[in-house]
Design a protein around this motif. Structure first.
Motif, PDB file in Angstrom:
ATOM      1  N   THR A  85      -2.929   3.159   1.553  1.00  0.00           N
ATOM      2  CA  THR A  85      -1.899   4.014   0.983  1.00  0.00           C
ATOM      3  C   THR A  85      -0.872   3.120   0.310  1.00  0.00           C
ATOM      4  O   THR A  85      -0.403   2.142   0.899  1.00  0.00           O
ATOM      5  CB  THR A  85      -1.244   4.885   2.074  1.00  0.00           C
ATOM      6  N   ALA A 127       2.432   1.881  -0.640  1.00  0.00           N
ATOM      7  CA  ALA A 127       3.759   2.056  -0.032  1.00  0.00           C
ATOM      8  C   ALA A 127       4.793   2.544  -1.038  1.00  0.00           C
ATOM      9  O   ALA A 127       5.669   3.339  -0.696  1.00  0.00           O
ATOM     10  CB  ALA A 127       4.216   0.741   0.599  1.00  0.00           C
ATOM     11  N   GLU A 128       4.677   2.111  -2.276  1.00  0.00           N
ATOM     12  CA  GLU A 128       5.663   2.466  -3.302  1.00  0.00           C
ATOM     13  C   GLU A 128       5.501   3.906  -3.798  1.00  0.00           C
ATOM     14  O   GLU A 128       6.332   4.402  -4.555  1.00  0.00           O
ATOM     15  CB  GLU A 128       5.545   1.517  -4.501  1.00  0.00           C
ATOM     16  N   ALA A 136       3.904   6.463  -1.506  1.00  0.00           N
ATOM     17  CA  ALA A 136       3.332   7.178  -0.366  1.00  0.00           C
ATOM     18  C   ALA A 136       3.979   8.528  -0.087  1.00  0.00           C
ATOM     19  O   ALA A 136       3.317   9.472   0.336  1.00  0.00           O
ATOM     20  CB  ALA A 136       3.400   6.307   0.887  1.00  0.00           C
ATOM     21  N   SER A 163      -3.137   6.492  -3.111  1.00  0.00           N
ATOM     22  CA  SER A 163      -3.948   5.686  -2.198  1.00  0.00           C
ATOM     23  C   SER A 163      -5.236   5.270  -2.897  1.00  0.00           C
ATOM     24  O   SER A 163      -5.608   5.819  -3.935  1.00  0.00           O
ATOM     25  CB  SER A 163      -4.232   6.459  -0.904  1.00  0.00           C
TER      26      SER A 163
END
Length: 115
Positions: A57, A59-60, A62, A111
């Motif tokens: 996934t 992070a920026e 999600a 993702s």
């Protein structure tokens, strides 16, 4: 007779153990994508030799309701990259081929999974 069957079974098990690859396989190469940071600027992230068979996934991107999705993926790994519109490898998906796969800013992703 039983000894022969036992030896054959043991030899077969040993061959299987030696030929099954480890689970720590990684796609070799880089996967790049673009995201919008909190100040509205475009930034790029590169995943170098990402893990295969595990959902990653981004992070920026999600958080569906507080972060815009990432876009413009470029797959320069030796594996297929399946990108998903939602976190946790859910939602609509699109497959990018190895080495040269890519898409424009119209493809949104949160993702990715490498085969």
């Amino acid at each position: 007779m039983r000894l022969r069957h036992s030896l054959a079974a043991a030899a077969g098990a040993a061959v299987l153990i030696l030929t099954v690859p480890g689970s720590a396989y990684a796609a070799e190469g880089d996967f790049r994508y673009t995201y919008i940071d909190s100040s509205g600027e475009e930034e790029q992230v590169t995943l170098h030799d990402p893990a295969s068979g595990e959902c990653i996934t981004l992070a920026e991107a999600a958080e569906e309701y507080s972060q815009p999705p990432a876009h413009s993926p470029k797959n320069r790994t030796d594996s297929y990259a399946i990108v998903f519109t939602n976190a946790d490898c859910t939602g609509d998906d699109f497959t990018l081929r190895p080495y040269t796969g890519g898409a424009s800013e119209r493809l949104k992703l949160r993702s990715v999974l490498f085969s």
